[in-house]
Design an enzyme around this catalytic site. Structure first.
Site, short mmCIF file in Angstrom:
data_model
loop_
_atom_site.label_atom_id
_atom_site.label_comp_id
_atom_site.label_asym_id
_atom_site.label_seq_id
_atom_site.Cartn_x
_atom_site.Cartn_y
_atom_site.Cartn_z
CG ASP A 114 -0.41 0.20 2.52
OD1 ASP A 114 0.82 0.37 2.62
OD2 ASP A 114 -1.17 0.22 3.50
CB CYS A 160 0.74 -2.65 4.63
SG CYS A 160 0.42 -3.69 6.07
CB THR A 182 1.31 -2.83 11.08
OG1 THR A 182 0.23 -3.43 10.33
CG2 THR A 182 0.85 -1.50 11.66
N GLY A 183 2.55 -4.31 8.38
CA GLY A 183 2.70 -5.66 7.82
C GLY A 183 1.53 -6.57 8.18
N GLY A 197 -1.94 -5.94 8.09
CA GLY A 197 -3.11 -5.94 7.19
C GLY A 197 -2.88 -6.87 6.01
CG HIS A 244 11.23 -23.74 12.35
ND1 HIS A 244 11.36 -23.47 13.70
CD2 HIS A 244 12.42 -24.30 11.97
CE1 HIS A 244 12.55 -23.85 14.12
NE2 HIS A 244 13.23 -24.35 13.09
CG ASN A 245 6.55 -21.03 10.40
OD1 ASN A 245 7.21 -20.06 10.76
ND2 ASN A 245 6.05 -21.89 11.25
CG HIS A 297 10.16 -27.66 11.27
ND1 HIS A 297 9.74 -27.10 12.45
CD2 HIS A 297 11.50 -27.88 11.41
CE1 HIS A 297 10.77 -26.97 13.28
NE2 HIS A 297 11.85 -27.44 12.67
NE ARG A 352 6.29 -29.62 15.31
CZ ARG A 352 7.46 -29.50 15.94
NH1 ARG A 352 8.28 -28.52 15.61
NH2 ARG A 352 7.79 -30.36 16.87
C1 RB5 Z 1 -2.25 2.54 6.33
O1 RB5 Z 1 -2.26 3.75 6.98
C2 RB5 Z 1 -2.07 1.41 7.31
O2 RB5 Z 1 -3.26 1.17 8.00
C3 RB5 Z 1 -1.63 0.16 6.59
O3 RB5 Z 1 -0.45 0.42 5.92
C4 RB5 Z 1 -1.36 -1.06 7.42
O4 RB5 Z 1 -0.56 -0.78 8.51
C5 RB5 Z 1 -2.52 -1.88 7.77
O5 RB5 Z 1 -2.42 -2.95 8.37
#
Ligand code: RB5
Length: 142
Positions: free
Chosen positions: A8, A65, A67-68, A70, A98-99, A133, A136
């Protein structure tokens, strides 16, 4: 290797640098965008990458994204996708060993670009260990 990448607006600069690195080392990149900093919805970019991985059309996926999370939550809706959220090298190695993760999810707002590039390199060059692994991983799907 065939690799799909998507992000994003929080990750588009990382996407550009990662594509440069992947192409410089001879990989075929399927670029699913987004391509600039205009605000978008992360599932619109996570779904195309996840579909390519799920169908086996590419070997691996890279999603970015803020936080990674979403993109990871979206990607893990697909039966054949194992997407792992990573913020340091050792976790990257372990999601492969492992995954058998086939998508790496990078939190652009919490890792530096140099670190993200190193993580992608590690992700693509680390093998699954199999054995216990493998047993699993086979139990993951419902
Ligand atoms: C966008 O602002 C933010 O919500 C997106 O990049 C992400 O962190 C969502 O999980």
């Amino acid at each position: 290797m065939k690799i799909a990448i998507g992000c994003d607006h929080a990750g588009y600069k990382y996407r550009e640098e990662i594509i440069k690195m992947l192409e410089a080392s001879g990989n075929e990149v399927n670029d699913c965008g987004t391509k600039d900093g205009n605000s978008v919805d992360y599932p619109d970019f996570a779904h195309p990458v996840s579909k390519l991985v799920d169908s086996g059309k590419v070997d691996f996926g890279i999603l970015i994204c803020g936080t990674g999370n979403g993109v990871a939550i979206t990607a893990n809706k697909y039966k054949n996708v194992r997407a792992g959220l990573c913020w340091e090298e050792e976790i990257v190695s372990l999601i492969r060993q492992h995954n058998d993760a086939n998508i790496i999810c990078i939190p652009a707002r919490f890792v530096h670009i140099k670190q993200a590039l190193e993580m992608v390199f590690t992700f693509l060059s680390t093998d699954f260990e199999g054995g216990r692994h493998g047993r699993r991983v086979k139990k993951i799907c419902i």
